[in-house]
Design a protein around this motif. Structure first.
Motif, PDB file in Angstrom:
ATOM      1  N   ALA A 238      39.478  61.515  35.145  1.00  0.00           N
ATOM      2  CA  ALA A 238      40.037  60.177  35.315  1.00  0.00           C
ATOM      3  C   ALA A 238      41.393  60.271  35.982  1.00  0.00           C
ATOM      4  N   LEU A 239      41.726  59.256  36.751  1.00  0.00           N
ATOM      5  CA  LEU A 239      43.029  59.188  37.383  1.00  0.00           C
ATOM      6  C   LEU A 239      44.038  58.529  36.436  1.00  0.00           C
ATOM      7  N   PRO A 240      45.283  58.961  36.469  1.00  0.00           N
ATOM      8  CA  PRO A 240      46.287  58.430  35.535  1.00  0.00           C
ATOM      9  C   PRO A 240      46.428  56.913  35.649  1.00  0.00           C
ATOM     10  N   GLY A 241      46.511  56.267  34.488  1.00  0.00           N
ATOM     11  CA  GLY A 241      46.735  54.834  34.442  1.00  0.00           C
ATOM     12  C   GLY A 241      45.553  53.978  34.799  1.00  0.00           C
ATOM     13  N   ALA A 242      44.426  54.582  35.117  1.00  0.00           N
ATOM     14  CA  ALA A 242      43.254  53.801  35.504  1.00  0.00           C
ATOM     15  C   ALA A 242      42.735  52.992  34.318  1.00  0.00           C
ATOM     16  N   GLN A 243      42.264  51.785  34.596  1.00  0.00           N
ATOM     17  CA  GLN A 243      41.565  50.999  33.583  1.00  0.00           C
ATOM     18  C   GLN A 243      40.149  51.541  33.491  1.00  0.00           C
ATOM     19  N   VAL A 244      39.794  52.087  32.333  1.00  0.00           N
ATOM     20  CA  VAL A 244      38.473  52.683  32.111  1.00  0.00           C
ATOM     21  C   VAL A 244      37.944  52.143  30.793  1.00  0.00           C
ATOM     22  N   ALA A 245      36.906  51.329  30.873  1.00  0.00           N
ATOM     23  CA  ALA A 245      36.401  50.692  29.655  1.00  0.00           C
ATOM     24  C   ALA A 245      35.083  50.000  29.946  1.00  0.00           C
ATOM     25  N   PHE A 246      34.317  49.755  28.913  1.00  0.00           N
ATOM     26  CA  PHE A 246      33.109  48.964  29.097  1.00  0.00           C
ATOM     27  C   PHE A 246      33.471  47.503  29.346  1.00  0.00           C
ATOM     28  N   ALA A 247      34.473  46.994  28.638  1.00  0.00           N
ATOM     29  CA  ALA A 247      34.871  45.593  28.778  1.00  0.00           C
ATOM     30  C   ALA A 247      35.969  45.461  29.827  1.00  0.00           C
ATOM     31  N   GLY A 248      35.736  44.634  30.822  1.00  0.00           N
ATOM     32  CA  GLY A 248      36.754  44.361  31.824  1.00  0.00           C
ATOM     33  C   GLY A 248      37.868  43.482  31.280  1.00  0.00           C
ATOM     34  N   SER A 249      38.962  43.384  32.032  1.00  0.00           N
ATOM     35  CA  SER A 249      40.156  42.696  31.536  1.00  0.00           C
ATOM     36  C   SER A 249      39.923  41.213  31.278  1.00  0.00           C
ATOM     37  N   ARG A 250      38.969  40.584  31.951  1.00  0.00           N
ATOM     38  CA  ARG A 250      38.760  39.143  31.799  1.00  0.00           C
ATOM     39  C   ARG A 250      37.734  38.781  30.732  1.00  0.00           C
ATOM     40  N   VAL A 251      37.077  39.775  30.148  1.00  0.00           N
ATOM     41  CA  VAL A 251      36.039  39.462  29.158  1.00  0.00           C
ATOM     42  C   VAL A 251      36.304  40.071  27.792  1.00  0.00           C
ATOM     43  N   ARG A 252      37.336  40.881  27.658  1.00  0.00           N
ATOM     44  CA  ARG A 252      37.614  41.483  26.353  1.00  0.00           C
ATOM     45  C   ARG A 252      38.374  40.478  25.479  1.00  0.00           C
ATOM     46  N   PRO A 253      38.420  40.701  24.164  1.00  0.00           N
ATOM     47  CA  PRO A 253      39.142  39.783  23.267  1.00  0.00           C
ATOM     48  C   PRO A 253      40.601  39.620  23.692  1.00  0.00           C
ATOM     49  N   GLN A 254      41.111  38.407  23.552  1.00  0.00           N
ATOM     50  CA  GLN A 254      42.471  38.126  24.004  1.00  0.00           C
ATOM     51  C   GLN A 254      43.510  38.916  23.231  1.00  0.00           C
ATOM     52  N   ASP A 255      43.214  39.264  21.989  1.00  0.00           N
ATOM     53  CA  ASP A 255      44.201  39.984  21.178  1.00  0.00           C
ATOM     54  C   ASP A 255      43.982  41.503  21.219  1.00  0.00           C
ATOM     55  N   ALA A 256      43.145  41.969  22.139  1.00  0.00           N
ATOM     56  CA  ALA A 256      42.859  43.396  22.218  1.00  0.00           C
ATOM     57  C   ALA A 256      44.073  44.168  22.726  1.00  0.00           C
ATOM     58  N   ASP A 257      44.239  45.369  22.216  1.00  0.00           N
ATOM     59  CA  ASP A 257      45.332  46.239  22.650  1.00  0.00           C
ATOM     60  C   ASP A 257      45.000  46.775  24.039  1.00  0.00           C
ATOM     61  N   PRO A 258      45.768  46.430  25.068  1.00  0.00           N
ATOM     62  CA  PRO A 258      45.442  46.885  26.426  1.00  0.00           C
ATOM     63  C   PRO A 258      45.467  48.394  26.577  1.00  0.00           C
ATOM     64  N   ALA A 259      46.232  49.090  25.729  1.00  0.00           N
ATOM     65  CA  ALA A 259      46.311  50.544  25.824  1.00  0.00           C
ATOM     66  C   ALA A 259      44.975  51.213  25.504  1.00  0.00           C
ATOM     67  N   ALA A 260      44.114  50.506  24.769  1.00  0.00           N
ATOM     68  CA  ALA A 260      42.820  51.085  24.397  1.00  0.00           C
ATOM     69  C   ALA A 260      41.863  51.162  25.573  1.00  0.00           C
ATOM     70  N   TYR A 261      42.184  50.527  26.675  1.00  0.00           N
ATOM     71  CA  TYR A 261      41.265  50.410  27.807  1.00  0.00           C
ATOM     72  C   TYR A 261      41.726  51.260  28.991  1.00  0.00           C
ATOM     73  N   THR A 262      42.491  52.293  28.722  1.00  0.00           N
ATOM     74  CA  THR A 262      43.047  53.124  29.779  1.00  0.00           C
ATOM     75  C   THR A 262      42.404  54.507  29.801  1.00  0.00           C
ATOM     76  N   ALA A 263      42.601  55.198  30.921  1.00  0.00           N
ATOM     77  CA  ALA A 263      42.110  56.569  31.036  1.00  0.00           C
ATOM     78  C   ALA A 263      42.703  57.453  29.951  1.00  0.00           C
ATOM     79  N   GLU A 264      43.985  57.273  29.668  1.00  0.00           N
ATOM     80  CA  GLU A 264      44.653  58.093  28.658  1.00  0.00           C
ATOM     81  C   GLU A 264      44.061  57.873  27.276  1.00  0.00           C
ATOM     82  N   SER A 265      43.703  56.625  26.970  1.00  0.00           N
ATOM     83  CA  SER A 265      43.066  56.349  25.687  1.00  0.00           C
ATOM     84  C   SER A 265      41.671  56.963  25.622  1.00  0.00           C
TER      85      SER A 265
END
Length: 463
Positions: free
Chosen positions: A171-198
């Motif tokens: 994975a490339l640093p800082g990349a958004q990597v997740a099953f849920a995209g930014s517009r469909v995940r829960p509004q209160d979700a921790d954005p850090a959980a959806y990163t390459a580092e996570s």
């Protein structure tokens, strides 16, 4: 190139090679107005995407050379083309790339940046995930490696099939990597959980690699996992560390235990650094777990340049995620005919409540099964503590060696004394009775031999 990491498909390929040749095998025009479900304005949206990107689809593929000598099939996503979404035509290209790699025995490298399936094609687009999954299975059955590089962003079905289903996931640093995209995940979700580092921290990718290191890292994996002639010979175990001089064997069982537990003893990292000219990590159990007490990966032997997969315990109680990771890595080595080296050093399997909830028994069974089923040659070196089944699960049957500073026991002397209701002062005598010294293990046929100390001039300089 774009500083944000959102490179075009061709810019991403240029990170890896300079001689890319695009292929167009298997493409057919749809001939349908506004696509397979007649989405109003779809043709116009495609035309704008083509004009903006110079591409006719969200995916392009072809051949190139990695590391100066390794021919590969490269598959790259154009995120600016409708969010890198999967369509029927993109599915045609994916399948063609997988088939080309399989038929020619060339490693497949996927450079992924996608938001998922294209809604303007409805279920036809979603169905491309099944095509990709089937193509991946056929590639795996043919023994051809798939190396995925997940870019920003990699979400939806593209992550859940192409990315997460690869043999090695970078994975490339800082990349958004997740099953849920930014517009469909829960509004209160921790954005850090959806990163390459996570994803790395939770065992879902093998490494986060900076762009300037991507070419050499992908080139390493393309060469290490390249289909080749199976070598039935196991690799020799590392010499004992530290280098130089003869060390007398432990006089008593308790002496062996104390020497194995001595924090000044050489750790697994020292053995790996000396044994390999270069190595790259394989991390995580792909189920949300990482054991920091276990090191896994592949390396190139300093002595002969042979690629070897390694699993190394670091002296801590091995957790369920560690055993699952080890099993995954051993199976990967088995698929590509790579020899395996394990370094055994643990007081035993973790036995706390968290370990039980995480499936301690099942994970240890998985490691035992992976070692027992492996057709590729296995070599193990006991470098410290060999605590019961937690250590035996990663010991090669019939090809385990020991250092002078190690022991292997059915149970820890303290635990044995407690079970037998012996007082603490009888623990050393119990250690003697267990016959756990290296020389005892040789006499009992548990290990093949005791390795000598390394010669100082054998140290290998890393690349």
């Amino acid at each position: 190139m774009a500083e944000s990491g959102r490179w075009t498909a061709r810019e991403a390929i240029a990170l890896l090679c300079d001689d890319f040749t695009e292929h167009t095998r298997g493409e057919e025009p749809s001939g349908e107005a506004d696509g397979p479900i007649g989405w109003e304005g779809y043709d116009a949206a495609r035309a704008r995407a083509e004009q903006a990107t110079g591409s006719t689809e969200s995916v392009l593929w072809g051949e190139g050379t990695l590391g100066g000598d390794r021919r590969c099939v490269l598959l790259s996503f154009e995120f600016a083309f409708l969010g890198g979404s999967l369509s029927r035509r993109a599915g045609d290209r994916l399948e063609a790339a997988y088939t080309h790699a399989r038929e020619r025995g060339l490693p497949l490298v996927s450079l992924i940046a996608t938001g998922g399936s294209r809604m303007q094609e409805g279920m036809v687009a979603l169905g491309q995930l099944q095509r990709a999954a089937r193509a991946g299975v056929l590639l795996r059955e043919a023994g051809v490696p798939h190396i995925a590089v997940v870019r920003d962003p990699t979400t939806g079905g593209g992550w859940a099939t192409l990315g997460a289903g690869a043999d090695v996931i970078l994975a490339l640093p800082g990349a958004q990597v997740a099953f849920a995209g930014s517009r469909v995940r829960p509004q209160d979700a921790d954005p850090a959980a959806y990163t390459a580092e996570s994803q790395l921290a939770h065992g879902h990718v093998d490494a986060v690699v900076r762009p300037e290191r991507l070419r050499e890292t992908v080139g390493f994996w393309a060469r290490a996992l390249a289909p080749g002639v199976f070598d039935p010979q196991p690799v020799p175990p590392p010499d004992a560390l530290p280098p130089g001089g003869e060390t007398p064997l432990p006089r008593t069982g308790w002496d062996a235990v104390l020497r194995a537990r001595d924090t000044r003893r050489a750790p697994a990292e020292a053995y790996l650094d000396r044994y390999f000219a270069r190595r790259e990590p394989l991390g995580g159990d792909r189920g949300g777990g990482v054991d920091p007490g276990l090191l896994c990966g592949a390396g190139v032997r300093a002595a002969d340049g042979r690629a070897v997969v390694y699993v190394a315990q670091r002296g801590t109680a091995t957790r369920p995620a560690g055993y699952r990771t080890a099993a995954r890595v051993i199976r990967l080595a088995d698929r590509f005919g790579l020899p395996v080296l394990t370094l055994v050093d643990t007081p035993g399997a973790a036995n706390d409540a968290a370990a039980e909830r995480a499936g301690a028994g099942g994970s240890i069974a998985e490691a035992f099964s992976a070692m027992a089923a492996a057709r590729t040659p296995l070599t193990s070196l006991l470098i410290g503590e060999g605590g019961s089944g937690g250590a035996l699960a990663l010991a090669a049957p019939g090809n385990t060696w020991a250092t002078p500073d190690s022991y292997f026991s059915v149970i820890a002397p303290e635990s044995a004394a407690a079970i037998l209701k012996r007082s603490p002062d009888r623990i050393p005598r119990t250690a003697d009775q267990l016959r756990l010294r290296p020389q005892d293990l040789v006499e009992l046929g548990v290990v093949r031999g005791i390795v000598p100390r390394a010669a100082p001039e054998q140290a290998a300089a890393p690349e």
